[in-house]
Design a protein around this motif. Structure first.
Motif, mmCIF file in Angstrom:
data_model
loop_
_atom_site.group_PDB
_atom_site.id
_atom_site.type_symbol
_atom_site.label_atom_id
_atom_site.label_comp_id
_atom_site.label_asym_id
_atom_site.label_seq_id
_atom_site.Cartn_x
_atom_site.Cartn_y
_atom_site.Cartn_z
ATOM 1 N N ARG A 250 -8.526 2.064 -2.347
ATOM 2 C CA ARG A 250 -8.264 1.240 -1.210
ATOM 3 C C ARG A 250 -9.296 0.123 -1.261
ATOM 4 N NH1 ARG A 250 -4.107 0.729 1.930
ATOM 5 N NH2 ARG A 250 -3.978 3.123 2.422
ATOM 6 N N TYR A 251 -10.311 0.089 -1.890
ATOM 7 C CA TYR A 251 -11.510 -0.797 -1.915
ATOM 8 C C TYR A 251 -11.849 -1.339 -3.472
ATOM 9 C CZ TYR A 251 -12.490 1.179 2.792
ATOM 10 O OH TYR A 251 -12.297 1.514 3.885
ATOM 11 N N ASP A 252 -10.810 -1.452 -4.164
ATOM 12 C CA ASP A 252 -10.547 -2.114 -5.394
ATOM 13 C C ASP A 252 -10.471 -3.735 -5.191
ATOM 14 O OD1 ASP A 252 -10.555 -2.867 -7.912
ATOM 15 O OD2 ASP A 252 -8.778 -1.721 -8.567
ATOM 16 N N ASN A 253 -11.786 -4.428 -5.357
ATOM 17 C CA ASN A 253 -11.807 -5.702 -5.178
ATOM 18 C C ASN A 253 -12.099 -6.223 -6.774
ATOM 19 O OD1 ASN A 253 -11.645 -6.647 -2.627
ATOM 20 N ND2 ASN A 253 -12.955 -5.064 -2.502
ATOM 21 N N HIS A 254 -12.253 -5.270 -7.707
ATOM 22 C CA HIS A 254 -12.277 -5.671 -9.155
ATOM 23 C C HIS A 254 -11.099 -6.285 -9.851
ATOM 24 C CE1 HIS A 254 -15.122 -4.948 -12.652
ATOM 25 N NE2 HIS A 254 -13.716 -5.041 -13.435
ATOM 26 N N VAL A 255 -10.224 -5.177 -9.710
ATOM 27 C CA VAL A 255 -8.744 -5.509 -10.156
ATOM 28 C C VAL A 255 -8.081 -5.285 -8.691
ATOM 29 C CG1 VAL A 255 -6.773 -5.266 -11.633
ATOM 30 C CG2 VAL A 255 -8.834 -5.252 -12.540
ATOM 31 N N SER A 256 -7.719 -6.498 -7.932
ATOM 32 C CA SER A 256 -7.237 -6.285 -6.715
ATOM 33 C C SER A 256 -6.123 -5.259 -6.538
ATOM 34 C CB SER A 256 -6.806 -7.448 -6.132
ATOM 35 O OG SER A 256 -6.360 -7.398 -4.808
ATOM 36 N N SER A 257 -6.389 -4.273 -5.600
ATOM 37 C CA SER A 257 -5.312 -3.189 -5.230
ATOM 38 C C SER A 257 -4.378 -3.888 -4.098
ATOM 39 C CB SER A 257 -5.764 -2.215 -4.327
ATOM 40 O OG SER A 257 -6.741 -2.249 -3.598
ATOM 41 N N LEU A 258 -4.846 -5.266 -3.453
ATOM 42 C CA LEU A 258 -3.910 -5.758 -2.777
ATOM 43 C C LEU A 258 -2.711 -6.535 -3.391
ATOM 44 C CD1 LEU A 258 -2.996 -6.996 0.033
ATOM 45 C CD2 LEU A 258 -4.678 -9.150 -0.460
ATOM 46 N N LEU A 259 -3.092 -7.145 -4.497
ATOM 47 C CA LEU A 259 -1.887 -7.484 -5.607
ATOM 48 C C LEU A 259 -0.968 -6.323 -6.029
ATOM 49 C CD1 LEU A 259 -3.635 -9.820 -7.948
ATOM 50 C CD2 LEU A 259 -2.082 -10.424 -6.234
ATOM 51 N N VAL A 260 -1.581 -5.340 -6.322
ATOM 52 C CA VAL A 260 -0.590 -3.956 -6.648
ATOM 53 C C VAL A 260 0.074 -3.752 -5.331
ATOM 54 C CG1 VAL A 260 -0.778 -1.780 -7.561
ATOM 55 C CG2 VAL A 260 -2.580 -3.479 -8.141
ATOM 56 N N SER A 261 -0.325 -3.628 -4.176
ATOM 57 C CA SER A 261 0.565 -3.280 -3.077
ATOM 58 C C SER A 261 1.549 -4.167 -3.034
ATOM 59 C CB SER A 261 -0.400 -3.222 -1.947
ATOM 60 O OG SER A 261 0.136 -3.049 -0.682
ATOM 61 N N GLU A 262 1.269 -5.499 -3.188
ATOM 62 C CA GLU A 262 2.493 -6.670 -2.936
ATOM 63 C C GLU A 262 3.318 -6.559 -4.102
ATOM 64 O OE1 GLU A 262 0.175 -10.045 -2.877
ATOM 65 O OE2 GLU A 262 -0.353 -9.854 -0.601
ATOM 66 N N TYR A 263 2.997 -6.207 -5.181
ATOM 67 C CA TYR A 263 3.661 -6.029 -6.444
ATOM 68 C C TYR A 263 4.814 -4.848 -6.264
ATOM 69 C CZ TYR A 263 5.075 -5.664 -11.515
ATOM 70 O OH TYR A 263 5.847 -5.691 -12.479
ATOM 71 N N ALA A 264 4.344 -3.850 -5.918
ATOM 72 C CA ALA A 264 5.003 -2.411 -5.793
ATOM 73 C C ALA A 264 6.167 -2.792 -4.726
ATOM 74 C CB ALA A 264 4.164 -1.455 -5.356
ATOM 75 N N CYS A 265 5.978 -3.515 -3.770
ATOM 76 C CA CYS A 265 7.133 -3.822 -2.807
ATOM 77 C C CYS A 265 8.264 -4.675 -3.428
ATOM 78 C CB CYS A 265 6.531 -4.542 -1.691
ATOM 79 S SG CYS A 265 5.317 -3.487 -0.520
ATOM 80 N N ARG A 266 7.866 -5.241 -4.469
ATOM 81 C CA ARG A 266 8.799 -6.047 -5.071
ATOM 82 C C ARG A 266 9.668 -5.387 -6.368
ATOM 83 N NH1 ARG A 266 6.164 -9.933 -7.411
ATOM 84 N NH2 ARG A 266 8.052 -11.114 -8.080
ATOM 85 N N ILE A 267 9.156 -4.501 -6.667
ATOM 86 C CA ILE A 267 9.707 -3.804 -7.840
ATOM 87 C C ILE A 267 11.001 -2.970 -7.379
ATOM 88 C CG2 ILE A 267 9.507 -1.668 -9.463
ATOM 89 C CD1 ILE A 267 6.500 -2.391 -9.778
ATOM 90 N N THR A 268 12.201 -3.225 -8.120
ATOM 91 C CA THR A 268 13.548 -2.611 -7.648
ATOM 92 C C THR A 268 13.842 -1.337 -8.178
ATOM 93 O OG1 THR A 268 14.670 -3.864 -9.473
ATOM 94 C CG2 THR A 268 14.192 -5.161 -7.360
#
Length: 299
Positions: A250-268
């Motif tokens: 949840r606190y990954d600012n090294h390789v942003s977990s925010l980017l992963v969360s957004e990306y996962a929502c777009r994977i079909t």
């Protein structure tokens, strides 16, 4: 508790080392791809993830030039990301043949997660499930999020005054990583890497010579491969022929977990994201018990 043994295999003319569960009968294979580039971690998976060796043929592969697979890169022969991917392919074929299995579980962390997504695009028929940890999505966008993290943390922008991302992208991004670490953005509740360096120093798998080689391997791998990592962007790749699990701190600012969360929502295609609420970039080591139980429960 099970134990790992170290084995060697010649792949593409290079002797490469890997750890593997001592007890190997009738279990699915997990192949772990370490981060970095060059951040080999057999002592760490042994310390934090040895529980997986009881349920799986758990294999941690030291990539060429790294860890126990260290050799000095030739100045005349450039090492590319394609070299690493082909090593992994040859190794996967070897493991599947050795254990008479058709597919394996691929697990990648950080740089290894970038290799993992590239691999399942190229060879989906060999992989049963992909598990990305601290998943790389878009490294240039990640740099912007690292800057935002430090601005919010420090309350100013002069942190970046001496960093020249236009002309010195590689060295500037590496310095930025260090600033994120020292400001608590890489490991939950920590501002240095001692928690993850100490197991390397005291490991039975590393002599002092091998400990020194570990850092030499990391240095040369970063110099050779960091530019490839910075160019990676998976945002337009939204369908895979392999089911995916992302394990994110949840606190990954090294390789942003925010980017992963957004990306996962777009994977079909089938995808799941599992959050680790007391972790940064290393949830499989920061919350090892939870991670190990999740992996065992799902397979």
């Amino acid at each position: 508790m099970s134990d790992s043994i170290i084995e060697n295999l010649e792949i593409n003319g290079i002797k490469l080392s890997f750890s593997i569960s001592k007890i190997q009968e009738n279990k699915p294979i997990i192949l772990y791809l370490h981060g970095g580039p060059g951040d080999a971690c057999i002592p760490l998976t042994k310390k934090f993830n040895s529980e997986l060796e009881e349920s799986f043929i758990f294999v941690n592969f030291d990539q060429r030039g790294a860890g126990l697979s260290y050799y000095s890169f030739s100045k005349d022969k450039k090492i590319t990301i394609d070299n690493i991917l082909d090593d992994i392919y040859q190794f996967v074929i070897y493991l599947l043949g050795r254990f008479n299995q058709e597919k394996l579980i691929l697990m990648g962390h950080s740089w290894g997660s970038a290799l993992g997504l590239l691999f399942i695009q190229k060879y989906p028929e060999l992989i049963y499930q992909y598990i990305g940890i601290g998943q790389v999505v878009n490294m240039k966008k990640n740099i912007e999020l690292q800057k935002r993290f430090l601005e919010n943390k420090l309350g100013n922008t002069n942190t970046f005054d001496k960093l020249d991302f236009d002309n010195e992208l590689i060295s500037s991004s590496l310095k930025l990583n260090k600033k994120v670490l020292s400001n608590g953005g890489s490991i939950y509740g920590e501002k240095n890497m001692l928690k993850l360096i100490t197991p390397l120093f005291i490991s039975k798998y590393y002599s002092m010579k091998q400990f020194i080689r570990h850092f030499k391997g990391s240095y040369q791998s970063v110099n050779s491969l960091w530019s490839y990592l910075l160019e990676l962007n998976f945002e337009n790749v939204t369908n895979f022929d392999v089911p995916i699990i992302f394990c994110e701190g949840r606190y990954d600012n090294h390789v942003s977990s925010l980017l992963v969360s957004e990306y996962a929502c777009r994977i079909t295609s089938p995808v799941e994201i599992i959050w680790f609420e007391k972790s940064g970039h290393f949830p499989h080591w920061e919350e090892a018990d939870k991670f190990n139980e999740i992996i065992k429960d799902r397979f």
